[in-house]
Structure formats: C-alpha cells, structure tokens
Design an enzyme around this catalytic site. Structure first.
Site, PDB file in Angstrom:
ATOM      1  N   TYR A 165       0.827  -1.200   0.000  1.00  0.00           N
ATOM      2  CA  TYR A 165       0.000   0.000   0.000  1.00  0.00           C
ATOM      3  C   TYR A 165       0.870   1.262   0.000  1.00  0.00           C
ATOM      4  O   TYR A 165       2.039   1.227   0.411  1.00  0.00           O
ATOM      5  CB  TYR A 165      -0.914   0.032   1.219  1.00  0.00           C
ATOM      6  CG  TYR A 165      -2.079  -0.931   1.156  1.00  0.00           C
ATOM      7  CD1 TYR A 165      -3.166  -0.688   0.328  1.00  0.00           C
ATOM      8  CD2 TYR A 165      -2.085  -2.086   1.933  1.00  0.00           C
ATOM      9  CE1 TYR A 165      -4.240  -1.572   0.270  1.00  0.00           C
ATOM     10  CE2 TYR A 165      -3.155  -2.971   1.887  1.00  0.00           C
ATOM     11  CZ  TYR A 165      -4.229  -2.708   1.058  1.00  0.00           C
ATOM     12  OH  TYR A 165      -5.274  -3.581   0.999  1.00  0.00           O
ATOM     13  N   HIS A 572     -17.531   2.110  41.316  1.00  0.00           N
ATOM     14  CA  HIS A 572     -18.992   2.091  41.191  1.00  0.00           C
ATOM     15  C   HIS A 572     -19.485   3.502  40.919  1.00  0.00           C
ATOM     16  O   HIS A 572     -18.976   4.458  41.496  1.00  0.00           O
ATOM     17  CB  HIS A 572     -19.612   1.573  42.498  1.00  0.00           C
ATOM     18  CG  HIS A 572     -21.109   1.649  42.515  1.00  0.00           C
ATOM     19  ND1 HIS A 572     -21.912   0.749  41.881  1.00  0.00           N
ATOM     20  CD2 HIS A 572     -21.947   2.564  43.102  1.00  0.00           C
ATOM     21  CE1 HIS A 572     -23.181   1.066  42.070  1.00  0.00           C
ATOM     22  NE2 HIS A 572     -23.227   2.172  42.815  1.00  0.00           N
TER      23      HIS A 572
END
Length: 599
Positions: A165, A572
């Site tokens: 590429y 939490h």
C-alpha cells in the site's frame, strides 16, 4: 555419528510429585538445546523444563498428568554433531518462564499450527547485485509487520520494511479495523441520538453528508498511517513500497513504481496477511458486488443491501449501513451468527439486530447472483429464505484466506500448507531458521492484536533474545451494537471437551450504570475450573464489551481465582464492576442479586 542420552528433570526446588500440565514435544521432533519439553505446575507456580542438548526425541517417557520429581526421565534424545550445533543465524529457542495459569486454559493459536506442509526445495541465489541490503527484512506493514520492524530497529537491527500500500499499516489501518471503527462510531451516535427521544431529548432526523463522513474516516486513517511513517523515519527503518516476492532464501524482489528492486537480507519476517474470500457464485466484475474493502469505501448508501456472512465483519458492516439508512438483509450458512461464540452471548445482539435490520436468515446460503438492470438478482437455498431477491449492493463477508501462496515462499524454502498457512514454532520461526512468519499467515485467530504480539516476539528472536509467543488466550471482539467479546474457554467448548467448569453470570439489568444508560440487555459471564476455581474463560455482551474483556484476559493469564477477582475493588457505578460481580455470583457472595443458597 550419533548417540542417545536421557533428559531428566533437574533440581526443581525440592518439590516432589509435581504434575505435568503440558507436553510440548513428541517422538520424532527435532529440538534445540534449551528448548522447553514439558511444563510442570506446583502450587501456584509453573515451570518449563528444557532440553539439556540438541537432537531428535526418540522416545517420550511421560505423558500429560504424570507426576515427576528431580531425576525423573522425560525423554530419550538422539544427539549428533549437526543437531548439537545450530546454525549461527538461528539462535536456539529457549522457552521463557510462564506465570501460573489454569490447566484448562487453551493453548495459543500459534502453537496450534495448521496442517503440516512439505518443505519445498529452495531456489539458488539469483547472482544479481542487490539494490538494497539489510540485516532484517519485514514483508508487510500491518500491525504485526510494523511492530516487528520497529522492534527490530529498536534492538539495533538494520531493518527494511516492504509494503504494497501507499501508506503503512496494511489492511487493518488502511481498509480494515480502523476505518470500520470510525464508521461504527458514527453509527453508534445516530442510534444513541434516536434512542434519547424516549427519554425526553430529541435531535430530529439526522442529515447525512456522505462526503464529510467519508472524509472523517479517511482523516482517522491518515492520522494513524502518518504517525507510522514518522516513527519509521525516526527509527531509520527503510520503507520500500511495492509487492514483494522471494527469489531465494536470502533475497526478495519488490515490484515498485520505479521497477524491480532486489533486497538481500540476513533474516526475514513474513507479515503478508490475508485477503477477503471471493466466492465464485458472485459476479465480481460488477462494482455492486463488494468485499469488506469495497464496503468501507462508502461510495453510497444503497437502498437495499444484502450481507452474505453473519460473522464479525459482516455484522459490523450491517450495523453501519443500517444506521446510515440502508435496508439490510443478512444471510448466514450456519445456525448462529458469530458461530464461534456461546449462544447466550449472541441472543441480546440477535434481538437488537432484529429491530434494526430487514432480516437475519440462518442456515441459508446464496446459490446464485446475477447482475441485472434493476440490481443484483439473488437466489437462495436453506431453512430461511429472504423475501427480497434483488439488491442495490451485495457485501460478501465470508472470511479471509492467508497470502502464503502469493509471496514466492517456496523459492525461499518455506513450507506453506495447501490453504496458504505457514507453520511456525513459539519463536515464530518457519522451517527455514532465519525466516519468521506472523499474523494471519500462521493460523487462527486472524486478529491484529495477536499479530502485534507475534511481531514483537519474532523481532526479538531474530536479534538473539530468548523470546517466545506463549499467550494462553487471545480475546475476540465484535464491534456491533451491542458489542460482543469473549476470551478463553467458552461454555460450548467446555461441554465438547468434557471439562468440569462452573459459571458466574451477572445480568446488566442489575447494574446501576447499565440502567442509567438504558442498556440492560447485556451481561458478564465468567467461566471457572471447578477444581481450582481459577478463571479459564469469560464473555461480555453490551456497550464497551471490547474494552471490558481485557480484565478477564489478564485474569486468565495471571491464573486468578474467583476470589481474586471478586475481592478486587471495582469502581462504582461502572460497567466494569460487573466483572467482579460475576465472580461473586460464582462464589455465592453476591449481594446485588438474590440467589438461592446452594445445597
């Protein structure tokens, strides 16, 4: 002249009757000095016992599950001059010590080599003058290839990186992982904005500007590939753009824009990757038939899109185009989408897709596709025939095949299987000691993160370090909506192998964070070895599952027990705390759910 010796268990710290949890060789194998033969496990420590000499295993004296002590005979080894003196270009492998890990954890994919292939007769050197010479050649600049090249350069190896590429990064960065995630982000924002209307926040119907969206995707790709080019330059890695093919064991010819260039190397790492499978039932000369690369070009948003293949790539692209406004139909030959995952993991995804797609048809395949004036005309056979038979575009996403037969590997003497895979050892060496192979070429799973770790190992081994690829598990992720992620032993696999496991499953309907974002369809599942209580597998379905699965992978690698995970304080309210709670479910200590007491 050859002779035989007995390889015995050395002093292992005074331990007695230590079980053998892994046998790494078999009779007839050729082994190098210091190559690991067996793995032992005592308490929470594992140790690998190496061979004291190079040679050929004539007889194994033990098997999996046997108990050994100092002086126990492992094998009878035939040694000779050739075996005792490995070539200078191929440092003898020596397995590094592993952390404690459960015996139920599956062996890494690189160890489970594809079907053996006969070694071809290597071609003679070309006799031509080299245009470029280097210590280390890397063929392919995907995540594995550029990692190998950069690591090799960091270790002082004069490195050349060959890439077909125009930009570094291979399939993953240019036409795969990265552009697909950019489009999936856009799809997720569209879906989230629509969902917020039910909660009193309305944005109106999204206006799609395809050129800008395509530009955003290309910008993401450009930023990453540009960064790689900069790092290659900083490390003095020479980049050659073109298609490479071996002409001998120490030579590679690259077809570049300026003509053919011959590179002579001392060692090489093959990272040539894979390509999308093109089924013969489709008229591939018609631009309305695309593979994943074509789908990511985002030329248009077809009114009706057929996705052939209900695996990860197919479903990710179905998610994108459905969000952009296409009527998407998926057909899958197997009885489940994403066939490798547990059925319970797929159910929340299948349910949500049912509300987004025109239909998902299992146990069904396309038998013929014809190019017509009104679209691609499709005929099917199977248990669930779709209503629609004419589509504006068809995406074929039925897997990838390795490029082993496209690089002239036979001229280098490298053995390639009929399917195009290359066998390697744990140092990623092929049957030709100075040539390594990594990534999609060496077997499943064909995942960028596996290739990255293999690339680093190969470069380190090429530099003479005693580095090995010994990952016990490799996570998989589908970036659909919801995301699906799993790692290690699945419940299906455990059942098929007769493994004794226990499961801890925490439903997100009990997660404060999941409730707060109105995404309670998911769950977190941990799988434990019933004898040791060590985690051997895990799966998560829900938003950000791909991010959350890393904790489970680490726990398996570290040999964590249920209590180790459950007693780890998770923040939490988060989705991450569901991992700790799944462990608590298994242990019976969960307070966020009511579970009947175990009898």
């Amino acid at each position: 002249m050859s002779s035989t010796i007995e390889i015995k268990v050395p002093d292992i710290g005074g331990h007695e009757n230590v079980p053998v949890i892994e046998v790494l060789v078999k009779a007839g194998d050729k082994v190098a000095k210091e190559q690991s033969l067996i793995t032992l496990e005592s308490d929470k420590a594992t140790m690998e016992i190496p061979s004291s000499a190079a040679g050929v295993i004539k007889e194994l004296k033990l098997k999996l599950g046997d108990e050994v002590s100092e002086g126990s005979v492992i094998a009878v080894l035939e040694i000779d001059g050739a075996a005792a003196t490995p070539a200078a270009a191929a440092p003898a492998p020596a397995e590094a010590a592993k952390p404690a890990a459960p015996a139920l954890a599956p062996a890494p994919a690189a160890k489970a080599a594809p079907t053996a292939a006969a070694a071809p007769q290597a071609a003679n050197a070309s006799g031509r003058q080299a245009d470029i010479t280097c210590r280390l050649l890397v063929l392919g600049s995907g995540p594995g290839g550029y990692t190998a090249a950069f690591r090799g350069a960091d270790l002082g190896l004069d490195t050349v990186l060959v890439e077909r590429y125009a930009a570094l990064g291979g399939v993953c960065l240019n036409v795969g992982c990265i552009p697909s995630k950019a489009l999936l982000h856009a799809a997720a924002v569209i879906d989230e904005a629509e969902a917020m209307a039910a909660h009193g926040v309305s944005f109106g119907k999204p206006k799609l500007e395809l050129d800008k969206l395509r530009s955003f995707k290309d910008k993401v790709v450009g930023q990453l590939t540009g960064g790689l080019a900069s790092m290659a330059k900083q490390r003095k890695v020479r980049v050659v753009q073109g298609t490479g093919s071996f002409v001998s064991p120490y030579e590679l010819e690259v077809q570049t824009a300026e003509g053919a260039k011959l590179i002579r190397f001392e060692q090489a790492i093959i990272a040539a990757g894979s390509q999308a499978v093109h089924l013969p039932a489709f008229p591939w000369d018609d631009e309305r038939i695309v593979d994943s690369t074509g789908a990511l070009e985002l030329k248009d948003v077809p009114k009706k899109l057929l996705v052939v293949g209900g695996g990860i790539i197919g479903l990710e692209m179905a998610t994108v185009y459905a969000a952009l406004g296409s009527e998407v139909t998926v057909v899958e030959f197997m009885d489940q989408i994403i066939p490798g995952a547990d059925a319970d993991l797929i159910r929340p995804l299948a349910k949500r897709l049912g509300g987004k797609l025109k239909g998902v048809h299992l146990k069904t395949k396309v038998v013929e596709a014809k190019a017509g004036k009104k679209g691609i005309e499709v005929s099917y056979e199977g248990d669930s025939i779709p209503e629609t038979s004419v589509f504006d575009r068809v995406l074929v996403a039925v897997g990838r095949s390795p490029n082993g037969h496209k690089i002239g590997a036979d001229k280098a003497g490298v053995a390639v299987t009929e399917r195009g895979f290359i066998n390697v050892d744990t140092q990623m060496r092929t049957n030709v000691p100075h040539i390594f192979a990594i990534g999609d070429l060496v077997g499943q799973p064909m995942l960028a993160h596996k290739a990255t770790h293999e690339g680093k190992v190969a470069a380190e081994a090429a530099s003479g370090l005693k580095s090995h690829f010994d990952a016990r598990v490799i996570p998989s992720v589908a970036f659909t909506d919801p995301e699906v992620a799993w790692v290690g032993v699945t419940e299906r696999e455990a059942k098929e192998k007769g493994l004794k496991i226990g499961v801890g499953k925490f439903p997100w309907i009990a997660s404060g964070r999941a409730i707060g974002i109105d995404r309670t369809e998911g769950f977190t599942k941990l799988i434990f070895d019933e004898e040791t209580h060590r985690v051997v597998g895990g799966a998560i379905v829900g938003p950000h599952a791909g991010d959350l699965i890393s904790e489970v992978a680490l726990a398996i690698e570290m040999g964590a027990e249920a209590a180790d995970i459950g007693l780890t304080v998770h923040p939490h309210p988060t989705l991450g705390e569901s991992v700790g709670m799944a462990a608590e479910v298994y242990e019976g200590t969960i307070t966020d759910l009511y579970l009947p007491k175990r009898k």
